[in-house]
Design a protein around this motif. Sequence first.
Motif, PDB file in Angstrom:
ATOM      1  N   ARG A 102      -1.331  -6.452   1.167  1.00 37.05           N
ATOM      2  CA  ARG A 102      -1.603  -5.027   1.396  1.00 37.05           C
ATOM      3  C   ARG A 102      -0.488  -4.436   2.255  1.00 37.05           C
ATOM      4  NH1 ARG A 102      -6.740  -3.449   0.020  1.00 37.05           N
ATOM      5  NH2 ARG A 102      -8.199  -5.136  -0.291  1.00 37.05           N
ATOM      6  N   PRO A 103      -0.104  -3.199   1.960  1.00 38.84           N
ATOM      7  CA  PRO A 103       0.952  -2.588   2.777  1.00 38.84           C
ATOM      8  C   PRO A 103       0.464  -2.357   4.206  1.00 38.84           C
ATOM      9  CG  PRO A 103       0.105  -1.022   1.160  1.00 38.84           C
ATOM     10  CD  PRO A 103      -0.572  -2.332   0.903  1.00 38.84           C
ATOM     11  N   MET A 104       1.386  -2.505   5.142  1.00 40.56           N
ATOM     12  CA  MET A 104       1.053  -2.221   6.535  1.00 40.56           C
ATOM     13  C   MET A 104       0.980  -0.707   6.720  1.00 40.56           C
ATOM     14  SD  MET A 104       3.233  -5.160   8.562  1.00 40.56           S
ATOM     15  CE  MET A 104       4.532  -4.044   8.895  1.00 40.56           C
ATOM     16  N   LYS A 105       0.288  -0.305   7.735  1.00 46.07           N
ATOM     17  CA  LYS A 105       0.153   1.121   8.027  1.00 46.07           C
ATOM     18  C   LYS A 105       1.536   1.755   8.140  1.00 46.07           C
ATOM     19  CE  LYS A 105      -2.820   4.259  10.104  1.00 46.07           C
ATOM     20  NZ  LYS A 105      -3.488   4.978   9.063  1.00 46.07           N
ATOM     21  N   GLY A 106       1.736   2.838   7.411  1.00 48.58           N
ATOM     22  CA  GLY A 106       3.002   3.545   7.445  1.00 48.58           C
ATOM     23  C   GLY A 106       3.975   3.128   6.358  1.00 48.58           C
ATOM     24  N   THR A 107       3.646   2.046   5.624  1.00 47.34           N
ATOM     25  CA  THR A 107       4.555   1.601   4.558  1.00 47.34           C
ATOM     26  C   THR A 107       3.978   1.860   3.172  1.00 47.34           C
ATOM     27  OG1 THR A 107       3.678  -0.669   4.487  1.00 47.34           O
ATOM     28  CG2 THR A 107       5.496  -0.222   6.030  1.00 47.34           C
ATOM     29  N   GLU A 108       2.825   2.519   3.098  1.00 50.00           N
ATOM     30  CA  GLU A 108       2.220   2.820   1.805  1.00 50.00           C
ATOM     31  C   GLU A 108       3.197   3.640   0.961  1.00 50.00           C
ATOM     32  OE1 GLU A 108       0.925   3.782   4.735  1.00 50.00           O
ATOM     33  OE2 GLU A 108      -1.069   2.945   4.958  1.00 50.00           O
ATOM     34  N   GLY A 109       3.286   3.341  -0.301  1.00 56.65           N
ATOM     35  CA  GLY A 109       4.158   4.084  -1.193  1.00 56.65           C
ATOM     36  C   GLY A 109       5.579   3.563  -1.243  1.00 56.65           C
ATOM     37  N   LYS A 110       5.951   2.673  -0.321  1.00 58.30           N
ATOM     38  CA  LYS A 110       7.289   2.093  -0.364  1.00 58.30           C
ATOM     39  C   LYS A 110       7.327   1.029  -1.457  1.00 58.30           C
ATOM     40  CE  LYS A 110       8.742   3.037   4.298  1.00 58.30           C
ATOM     41  NZ  LYS A 110       9.216   2.535   5.559  1.00 58.30           N
ATOM     42  N   PRO A 111       8.476   0.858  -2.088  1.00 59.41           N
ATOM     43  CA  PRO A 111       8.575  -0.135  -3.162  1.00 59.41           C
ATOM     44  C   PRO A 111       8.275  -1.544  -2.657  1.00 59.41           C
ATOM     45  CG  PRO A 111      10.508   1.280  -3.121  1.00 59.41           C
ATOM     46  CD  PRO A 111       9.717   1.595  -1.894  1.00 59.41           C
ATOM     47  N   PRO A 112       7.589  -2.353  -3.468  1.00 63.06           N
ATOM     48  CA  PRO A 112       7.313  -3.730  -3.062  1.00 63.06           C
ATOM     49  C   PRO A 112       8.591  -4.564  -3.058  1.00 63.06           C
ATOM     50  CG  PRO A 112       6.542  -3.347  -5.301  1.00 63.06           C
ATOM     51  CD  PRO A 112       7.022  -2.035  -4.771  1.00 63.06           C
ATOM     52  N   THR A 113       8.585  -5.611  -2.241  1.00 61.68           N
ATOM     53  CA  THR A 113       9.705  -6.538  -2.178  1.00 61.68           C
ATOM     54  C   THR A 113       9.180  -7.948  -2.422  1.00 61.68           C
ATOM     55  OG1 THR A 113       9.472  -6.922   0.192  1.00 61.68           O
ATOM     56  CG2 THR A 113      10.889  -5.088  -0.476  1.00 61.68           C
ATOM     57  N   LEU A 114      10.082  -8.881  -2.632  1.00 65.76           N
ATOM     58  CA  LEU A 114       9.674 -10.260  -2.891  1.00 65.76           C
ATOM     59  C   LEU A 114       8.813 -10.822  -1.772  1.00 65.76           C
ATOM     60  CD1 LEU A 114      12.990 -11.619  -4.426  1.00 65.76           C
ATOM     61  CD2 LEU A 114      10.836 -11.190  -5.630  1.00 65.76           C
ATOM     62  N   SER A 115       9.057 -10.401  -0.550  1.00 72.28           N
ATOM     63  CA  SER A 115       8.263 -10.908   0.574  1.00 72.28           C
ATOM     64  C   SER A 115       6.820 -10.407   0.539  1.00 72.28           C
ATOM     65  CB  SER A 115       8.916 -10.534   1.906  1.00 72.28           C
ATOM     66  OG  SER A 115       8.948  -9.129   2.055  1.00 72.28           O
TER      67      SER A 115
END
Length: 179
Positions: A102-115
């Motif tokens: 799940r994205p951390m708060k404030g990173t929603e909408g950012k492209p996913p990365t391999l990590s």
Amino acid sequence: AREGRMLERDRANLTKASPRIHEAPIFVNDASSLTIMDLKAQARRLKRDHDIQLIVVDYLQIMKSGVYKDNREQEIAYISMNLKAMAKDLKIPVLVAAQLSRPMKGTEGKPPTLSDLRESGSLEQDADVVIFIHKWKTKDDGWKHQLMLSKQRSGPTDDEIPITFSDFSTTFSDVDKGV
């Protein structure tokens, strides 16, 4: 469609494709507690008896390792390693759908990365190709979608392919083609 309705063109396409689908050698295992060793044994049998050409694992994180591991990350690593070995042994591709963290708060909408691959860095390490579906909301145009080629052992990465999504048919398609 989810509402039980089909467009006439969809009905015609399905009717036209029905004989091919019926004859296609598609095998489904929907067991709720499938272990990696069970899958490998079934895959070897299906390869020998039916010469299967592709294995699809829908949702890696519900698969079980079948062996004791200290934590879920180690278990996923064991499953990932065995899927890779199975693909090499049978000389066929294995397509695996996996959950992202799940994205951390404030990173929603950012492209996913391999990590962002959930529960294991081994997924990133073992995969030959990793493709993400990225969805974000714009102020003007609403929801946007794209495929992101984030890893490819034998070629370039960082390709971003715009796609469209139809809620009605739960279908992705090329932007040029429409849904």
